[in-house]
Design a protein around this motif. Structure first.
Motif, PDB file in Angstrom:
ATOM      1  N   ASP A  66      -9.129   4.859 -18.155  1.00 46.03           N
ATOM      2  CA  ASP A  66      -8.388   3.636 -18.419  1.00 46.03           C
ATOM      3  C   ASP A  66      -8.925   2.536 -17.507  1.00 46.03           C
ATOM      4  OD1 ASP A  66      -6.687   1.587 -18.919  1.00 46.03           O
ATOM      5  OD2 ASP A  66      -4.838   2.693 -18.555  1.00 46.03           O
ATOM      6  N   PRO A  67      -9.931   1.785 -17.961  1.00 46.10           N
ATOM      7  CA  PRO A  67     -10.583   0.807 -17.082  1.00 46.10           C
ATOM      8  C   PRO A  67      -9.674  -0.337 -16.655  1.00 46.10           C
ATOM      9  CG  PRO A  67     -11.328   0.547 -19.351  1.00 46.10           C
ATOM     10  CD  PRO A  67     -10.509   1.808 -19.309  1.00 46.10           C
ATOM     11  N   ASP A  68      -8.541  -0.546 -17.355  1.00 46.38           N
ATOM     12  CA  ASP A  68      -7.663  -1.668 -17.036  1.00 46.38           C
ATOM     13  C   ASP A  68      -6.447  -1.260 -16.204  1.00 46.38           C
ATOM     14  OD1 ASP A  68      -9.270  -3.440 -18.518  1.00 46.38           O
ATOM     15  OD2 ASP A  68      -8.334  -2.764 -20.378  1.00 46.38           O
ATOM     16  N   LEU A  69      -6.403  -0.007 -15.774  1.00 50.09           N
ATOM     17  CA  LEU A  69      -5.231   0.484 -15.062  1.00 50.09           C
ATOM     18  C   LEU A  69      -5.081  -0.215 -13.707  1.00 50.09           C
ATOM     19  CD1 LEU A  69      -3.959   4.067 -15.008  1.00 50.09           C
ATOM     20  CD2 LEU A  69      -4.232   2.901 -12.828  1.00 50.09           C
ATOM     21  N   ILE A  70      -3.849  -0.644 -13.412  1.00 45.18           N
ATOM     22  CA  ILE A  70      -3.549  -1.355 -12.162  1.00 45.18           C
ATOM     23  C   ILE A  70      -2.458  -0.609 -11.409  1.00 45.18           C
ATOM     24  CG2 ILE A  70      -2.608  -3.487 -11.177  1.00 45.18           C
ATOM     25  CD1 ILE A  70      -3.870  -4.991 -13.507  1.00 45.18           C
ATOM     26  N   LEU A  71      -2.645  -0.441 -10.097  1.00 44.88           N
ATOM     27  CA  LEU A  71      -1.615   0.128  -9.236  1.00 44.88           C
ATOM     28  C   LEU A  71      -0.864  -1.001  -8.536  1.00 44.88           C
ATOM     29  CD1 LEU A  71      -3.285   3.203  -7.497  1.00 44.88           C
ATOM     30  CD2 LEU A  71      -1.942   3.125  -9.595  1.00 44.88           C
ATOM     31  N   GLU A  72       0.465  -0.861  -8.508  1.00 44.01           N
ATOM     32  CA  GLU A  72       1.311  -1.832  -7.815  1.00 44.01           C
ATOM     33  C   GLU A  72       1.873  -1.189  -6.553  1.00 44.01           C
ATOM     34  OE1 GLU A  72       5.486  -2.843  -9.007  1.00 44.01           O
ATOM     35  OE2 GLU A  72       4.500  -4.745  -9.551  1.00 44.01           O
ATOM     36  N   PHE A  73       1.615  -1.811  -5.380  1.00 46.21           N
ATOM     37  CA  PHE A  73       2.098  -1.326  -4.099  1.00 46.21           C
ATOM     38  C   PHE A  73       3.191  -2.278  -3.616  1.00 46.21           C
ATOM     39  CE2 PHE A  73      -1.255   1.779  -3.182  1.00 46.21           C
ATOM     40  CZ  PHE A  73      -2.235   1.374  -4.088  1.00 46.21           C
ATOM     41  N   SER A  74       4.385  -1.740  -3.381  1.00 42.26           N
ATOM     42  CA  SER A  74       5.498  -2.588  -2.956  1.00 42.26           C
ATOM     43  C   SER A  74       6.276  -1.917  -1.837  1.00 42.26           C
ATOM     44  CB  SER A  74       6.434  -2.879  -4.140  1.00 42.26           C
ATOM     45  OG  SER A  74       7.000  -1.685  -4.644  1.00 42.26           O
ATOM     46  N   PHE A  75       6.783  -2.765  -0.914  1.00 44.33           N
ATOM     47  CA  PHE A  75       7.523  -2.264   0.246  1.00 44.33           C
ATOM     48  C   PHE A  75       8.418  -3.377   0.763  1.00 44.33           C
ATOM     49  CE2 PHE A  75       8.281   0.799   3.463  1.00 44.33           C
ATOM     50  CZ  PHE A  75       8.430   0.134   4.661  1.00 44.33           C
ATOM     51  N   VAL A  76       9.590  -2.993   1.213  1.00 44.57           N
ATOM     52  CA  VAL A  76      10.553  -3.975   1.702  1.00 44.57           C
ATOM     53  C   VAL A  76       9.948  -4.795   2.840  1.00 44.57           C
ATOM     54  CG1 VAL A  76      12.792  -4.273   2.800  1.00 44.57           C
ATOM     55  CG2 VAL A  76      12.510  -2.569   1.006  1.00 44.57           C
ATOM     56  N   GLY A  77       9.913  -6.107   2.675  1.00 44.43           N
ATOM     57  CA  GLY A  77       9.456  -7.002   3.732  1.00 44.43           C
ATOM     58  C   GLY A  77       7.987  -7.330   3.682  1.00 44.43           C
ATOM     59  N   LEU A  78       7.237  -6.688   2.776  1.00 41.07           N
ATOM     60  CA  LEU A  78       5.800  -6.909   2.714  1.00 41.07           C
ATOM     61  C   LEU A  78       5.406  -7.410   1.334  1.00 41.07           C
ATOM     62  CD1 LEU A  78       4.522  -3.751   4.616  1.00 41.07           C
ATOM     63  CD2 LEU A  78       4.993  -6.018   5.536  1.00 41.07           C
ATOM     64  N   ALA A  79       4.295  -8.109   1.271  1.00 39.49           N
ATOM     65  CA  ALA A  79       3.841  -8.685   0.015  1.00 39.49           C
ATOM     66  C   ALA A  79       3.338  -7.591  -0.916  1.00 39.49           C
ATOM     67  CB  ALA A  79       2.735  -9.706   0.277  1.00 39.49           C
ATOM     68  N   THR A  80       3.811  -7.619  -2.171  1.00 37.26           N
ATOM     69  CA  THR A  80       3.358  -6.656  -3.173  1.00 37.26           C
ATOM     70  C   THR A  80       1.886  -6.886  -3.483  1.00 37.26           C
ATOM     71  OG1 THR A  80       5.531  -6.423  -4.151  1.00 37.26           O
ATOM     72  CG2 THR A  80       3.672  -5.894  -5.558  1.00 37.26           C
ATOM     73  N   GLN A  81       1.146  -5.796  -3.654  1.00 34.25           N
ATOM     74  CA  GLN A  81      -0.264  -5.882  -4.003  1.00 34.25           C
ATOM     75  C   GLN A  81      -0.511  -5.160  -5.305  1.00 34.25           C
ATOM     76  OE1 GLN A  81      -3.305  -5.290  -1.059  1.00 34.25           O
ATOM     77  NE2 GLN A  81      -1.853  -5.485   0.638  1.00 34.25           N
ATOM     78  N   ASP A  82      -1.267  -5.809  -6.190  1.00 36.46           N
ATOM     79  CA  ASP A  82      -1.730  -5.199  -7.430  1.00 36.46           C
ATOM     80  C   ASP A  82      -3.224  -4.976  -7.314  1.00 36.46           C
ATOM     81  OD1 ASP A  82       0.442  -7.172  -9.604  1.00 36.46           O
ATOM     82  OD2 ASP A  82       0.810  -5.335  -8.463  1.00 36.46           O
ATOM     83  N   ILE A  83      -3.652  -3.729  -7.483  1.00 39.56           N
ATOM     84  CA  ILE A  83      -5.065  -3.375  -7.313  1.00 39.56           C
ATOM     85  C   ILE A  83      -5.553  -2.652  -8.553  1.00 39.56           C
ATOM     86  CG2 ILE A  83      -6.729  -2.052  -5.958  1.00 39.56           C
ATOM     87  CD1 ILE A  83      -4.982  -2.468  -3.527  1.00 39.56           C
ATOM     88  N   LYS A  84      -6.638  -3.163  -9.143  1.00 37.18           N
ATOM     89  CA  LYS A  84      -7.240  -2.498 -10.294  1.00 37.18           C
ATOM     90  C   LYS A  84      -7.993  -1.268  -9.803  1.00 37.18           C
ATOM     91  CE  LYS A  84      -8.459  -4.792 -13.859  1.00 37.18           C
ATOM     92  NZ  LYS A  84      -9.116  -5.691 -14.854  1.00 37.18           N
ATOM     93  N   VAL A  85      -7.762  -0.146 -10.456  1.00 30.88           N
ATOM     94  CA  VAL A  85      -8.306   1.133  -9.986  1.00 30.88           C
ATOM     95  C   VAL A  85      -9.786   1.246 -10.282  1.00 30.88           C
ATOM     96  CG1 VAL A  85      -8.159   3.634 -10.188  1.00 30.88           C
ATOM     97  CG2 VAL A  85      -6.073   2.266 -10.206  1.00 30.88           C
ATOM     98  N   GLY A  86     -10.185   0.954 -11.527  1.00 29.61           N
ATOM     99  CA  GLY A  86     -11.587   1.112 -11.890  1.00 29.61           C
ATOM    100  C   GLY A  86     -12.050   2.541 -11.694  1.00 29.61           C
TER     101      GLY A  86
END
Length: 990
Positions: A66-86
């Motif tokens: 799945d070349p378009d798959l994105i992981l979302e990292f989230s945590f209380v108090g910190l900025a959410t990050q979206d990272i494409k896995v590739g």
């Protein structure tokens, strides 16, 4: 080094490469490098995912193609990050807070030493050729423990002064260079496997001396930053007179120190696993030999100093180039410095300093990537070869049952890149003005800036770069960190009768701004390795951050007749990191000493010097937490296609300083100017610790940063300096130091013990105490792995006899072959009880000879590498030679290792817990200074040649490479060892 769990998961991902899913894993940390538990990791747009564990590690299965798959990292108090896995299999994430406008707040940095304290001075830091100044301090001062957690050139050296004084807060000392504060917060971190050292940008040849401040009287003026001690570095200054030059050249070689670590050759491996030798065509590959090499070091420095009574200067340029003993690792630095002092008028003195360093650090990876030469050197079987039958390198090794990793690091390492380029510079100016009648003013202003680019490139044909859809990838992180500091001090000094009185009042302000951006992409044609050439999966991220400190400081001292000394100091510090209700903290110290040998009644027939001293005070700690830890934060993103925000971090307006209370009593005694002994007794209590405290689910948040708990370090330090022989052409001097430290967590304020799979932080134990099942060995009846039960409620004989897993061990204790039935025990501390060193220096008709011994005892090391290399035949990793010894083969046999092929024996237990005691020949140097009559006609004032050896010999029972490259938590996994270093040098003054 704590990367074993996700490394293991990566291997599982390789073995399941033909499945419809693949394993993604990684480690999540905050901006301080601290691991983050409880981070939500989801496939974006779905509920599929996981939560990071106590060590910040995560792993779960994702769709394979799945070349378009994105992981979302989230945590209380910190900025959410979206990272494409590739094509990535490992994604390590550093999470930071959302940037907001900060209120102006505080900090201080100033050194003042009086006779109520003892401050050891370290000199001769140059015969040990190293990029890190801190490594030259090893074994040279009592109470200072130094661990090089990796042999990676340029990597950070861990320094602890009087023990580990915090749980989540920072534990490294403060560095002060020519009055300017430098700490780990100023050093940009990124995608490298090892932390970078703030002192790796300092040229050791520029250093005049190093002073270590430990007790309250010495550290109090640094208040907010001095919780973990202070290392004060003074660089060389100019001198009035004819300009003189100094040139230093050193070149050396280094190689791996094997210690007791020995992997099997092909014959031993075939015998161990019961393989057919004919199937492997006589292949016998030493993968360690392929991964490690003879490293080379070149160090060249030239400096000049001179001036007149009005203006003096010192300037230097330097070049340092170290090739690491692991292929693909090295460090190179170009440096320059200019120090100028000008006596403008009788009352006004101006000083100016500028230093700059450009460095390049290549990191070969410590095991988090398949292509890592370190990982491959431990794992690959000797019956595999990196070359095919025609002598060509495999792009990937043929997949066979005895190929634990198909990545061929011999092919991959020269093609891939993990490079940190850093430009580090500082400029400072000092004004000193004698106002009137003992009143003077001093203002020091500095600005330090680091600009760094971190590049990670995977060549398309390598194992980490290959992807059928978009082979090859590159990621670049650009960061900038600027720190402005201004210190302004008003001093007063006067004589009162037979005494002297001084007073100091001042302020200090520090403002830091950090910027970060990262871009990456994949699909790179060979041989291009630039972002512009990427064709797919482009990613971008960026953020800003900042912090401020402000301080008001004061100090008074009084001495009477050179016999009685009193000092007192008070600081009020504020930090933007803390809550609006508790942003400021008050810190103080009092100190006193009695110079007994200056009393009229004192006879100096035997004892020539005697001083009693004591101090008590408080210092603070604001490091180790995020810059916005106290704030209530919102996260901004997209919801249903529209911009949206959500409450992201709960506020804690009461968050405030972690405080350390320091008490010290000591004495100095000298005997006829030949022997001097210094003894200190200290007790340091850290309270209001900065902790990540779990919250109940109904709060809607996982954790909050709070002040909770306390811990204590107490101990004794002894230093002896002896001038054994003092003759015209022969001298012999000995310096010996030893320290005893006892660490205990005294309170967690009701918080549950903080535990990992191998250690615990809880009341009544030292920090990081090992906590795990107790290993028995093999069940004598069937050879299964077994552990002691250590039951809290006694088990009856009938219960044992009626159980399928319980049995009586030969010593009568109840044991089990069911790992879940083995209760955990407190198995020892990773912190040594005793540390120390001894230096002997000899001079004889121009020949100088010295050697340094260092030692530690009383600590344990969890050698996690052995869970792979000292296993029971269930995986085809290469094994240590000793894995064949003391293994169960017959019923009734008592053995340490279970039967071959048994499972479960590598689970965390005391099986892999080892003593960390060692005695090391850290350094030995032989030099010769040519007689003046030989060199005078050449216009030279001094010529010295020398040869130096480092890490030459270690006496230890530890079965890894060395017990000296272990973090203070005692966890050692796939270590990059320190090398044996032989260096030749030439010093010329003219």
């Amino acid at each position: 080094m704590k990367r074993l769990l996700f490394t293991f998961l990566l291997l599982l991902g390789v073995l399941s490469a033909w499945a419809q899913t693949r394993l993604i894993s990684g480690k999540i940390t905050d901006e301080e490098g601290e691991t983050l538990p409880g981070v939500n990791v989801l496939i974006k747009g779905t509920s599929t995912g996981t939560v990071s564990d106590i060590d910040g590690n995560y792993s779960f299965q994702i769709p394979k193609n799945d070349p378009d798959l994105i992981l979302e990292f989230s945590f209380v108090g910190l900025a959410t990050q979206d990272i494409k896995v590739g094509d990535q299999l490992v994604i390590n994430v550093e999470m930071g807070a959302d940037a907001k406008q900060l209120e102006d707040v505080v900090i201080v940095g100033y050194t003042k030493v009086d006779k109520s304290t003892s401050v050891p001075v370290i000199d001769n830091v140059k015969d040990i050729v190293t990029p890190n100044v801190s490594q030259t301090l090893t074994g040279k001062s009592s109470g200072v423990a130094i661990q090089a957690s990796t042999g990676q050139p340029g990597a950070k050296t861990n320094v602890r002064i009087r023990g580990v004084g915090s749980i989540n807060g920072a534990t490294n000392p403060l560095y002060v260079i020519d009055g300017v504060i430098i700490d780990s917060d100023e050093v940009i971190t990124g995608n490298q496997q090892s932390e970078r050292d703030p002192l790796a940008n300092i040229n050791p040849s520029d250093i005049a001396d190093i002073r270590i401040l430990k007790d309250a009287a010495a550290t109090a003026l640094y208040g907010a930053r001095a919780s973990n001690g202070v290392i004060v570095i003074t660089t060389k200054q100019g001198e009035a007179g004819e300009t003189t030059f100094s040139a230093n050249l050193a070149a050396g070689v280094s190689r791996k120190y094997d210690g007791k670590f020995e992997l099997m050759n092909a014959a031993q491996y075939i015998d161990f696993f019961g393989l057919n030798a004919a199937d492997y065509n006589g292949i016998d590959t030493d993968w360690q030999d392929l991964a490690f090499r003879t490293g080379h070091t070149l160090d060249f420095q030239i400096s000049a100093k001179g001036g007149n009574e009005k203006t003096k200067f010192f300037t230097s340029i330097g070049y340092f180039d170290q090739e690491g003993i692991l292929i693909g690792s090295d460090f190179k630095r170009y440096s320059g410095r200019l120090n100028v002092d000008n006596q403008a008028t009788d009352k006004l003195k101006l000083s100016f300093s500028i230093d700059v360093a450009k460095s390049f650090q290549n990191d070969a990876s410590s095991g988090g990537l398949f292509s890592s030469p370190l990982l491959g050197s431990y794992f690959q079987a000797p019956v595999n070869s990196p070359y095919d039958a025609n002598g060509n390198l495999y792009t990937r090794l043929p997949a066979t049952p005895v190929t634990p990793i198909t990545a061929n690091f011999v092919y991959d390492t020269p093609l891939n890149k993990r490079l940190t380029e850093s430009l580090w510079g500082g400029i400072s100016g000092k004004l000193e003005y004698d106002i009137w009648n003992g009143i003077s003013f001093r203002s020091t202003n500095s600005y330090r800036l680091e600009i760094a680019r971190l590049t990670q490139y995977f060549e398309p044909t390598t194992s980490d770069g290959f992807d059928p859809n978009a082979a090859g990838s590159i990621n670049e992180t650009n960061s900038q960190n600027g720190v402005f500091t201004t210190t302004n001090l008003l001093n007063y000094e006067t004589a009162i009768g037979k005494g002297n009185f001084t007073a100091l009042l001042g302020t200090e302000f520090q403002d830091a701004d950090i910027y970060f951006s990262t871009v990456g992409g994949s699909g790179l044609p060979i041989p291009l390795d630039v972002l512009q050439a990427t064709t797919q999966q482009f990613t971008a991220d960026g953020r800003g951050d900042s912090y401020k400190f402000f301080s008001i400081l004061s100090q008074v001292t009084y001495n009477y007749d050179g016999r009685y000394y009193l000092s007192g100091s008070f600081r009020r510090d504020g930090s933007s990191r803390f809550g609006s209700d508790n942003r400021y903290g008050n810190f103080f110290s009092v100190g006193a000493s009695w110079i007994i040998d200056n009393e009229e009644f004192f006879s100096k027939e035997v004892i020539s010097q005697l001083k009693l001293r004591g101090s008590f005070g408080t210092t603070g700690n604001a490091n180790g937490i995020s810059n916005f830890a106290s704030r209530g934060l919102y996260r901004y993103g997209v919801y249903n296609g529209q911009p949206a925000s959500t409450h992201f971090q709960i506020a804690n307006p009461d968050l405030t300083w972690e405080v350390k209370e320091k008490a010290n009593v000591g004495f100095d005694i000298g005997f006829k100017s030949r022997v001097k002994m210094t003894v200190d007794f200290y007790h340091e209590k850290s309270r209001d610790l900065l902790l990540q405290v779990p919250l109940a689910g109904e709060n809607g948040f996982v954790t909050v940063t709070k002040n909770a708990g306390s811990l204590v370090n107490k101990g004794i330090e002894l230093t002896i300096t002896a001038n054994n022989i003092e003759k015209e052409n022969f001298t012999w001097e000995t310096d010996f130091n030893i320290s005893l430290n006892d660490n205990e967590v005294t309170s967690l304020d009701g918080i549950a013990p903080i535990r990992t799979s191998f250690n615990t932080i809880e009341e009544g134990q030292s920090i990081y105490t090992f906590y795990m099942p107790e290993w028995l060995g093999a069940n004598p009846a069937n050879g299964d792995p077994a552990w002691y039960v250590n039951e809290q409620t006694p088990i009856t004989p009938s219960e044992v006899n009626n159980s399928n897993s319980l049995f009586f061990a030969p010593n009568g204790r109840v044991a089990t072959t069911n790992y879940s039935e083995a209760e955990r025990i407190y198995a020892g501390s990773p912190l040594p009880k005793f540390t120390g060193g001894m230096t002997n220096k000899f001079n004889f008709y121009g020949v100088d000879f010295s050697f340094l011994l260092t030692f530690q005892t009383g600590n344990k090391i969890y050698n996690r590498t052995r869970t792979f290399n000292d296993a029971d035949g269930t995986r085809f990793f290469n094994q240590v030679v000793s894995a064949r010894e003391d293994r169960w083969t017959n019923p009734g046999q008592t053995a340490f290792r279970p039967r071959f092929g048994s499972r479960g024996g590598t689970s965390t237990s005391t099986r892999y817990l080892e003593d960390g005691d060692f005695l090391s020949l850290r350094n030995i140097t032989l030099g010769y200074t040519l007689p003046d009559q030989w060199i005078g006609s050449l216009g030279l004032s001094k010529v010295r040649v020398y040869v130096s050896g480092q890490n030459l010999w270690i006496l230890t029972n530890y079965t890894g490479y060395t017990p000296t490259t272990v973090d203070f938590d005692g966890y050692n996994s796939f270590e990059y060892p320190e090398g044996i270093v032989i260096t030749g040098g030439l010093n010329v003054n003219f």
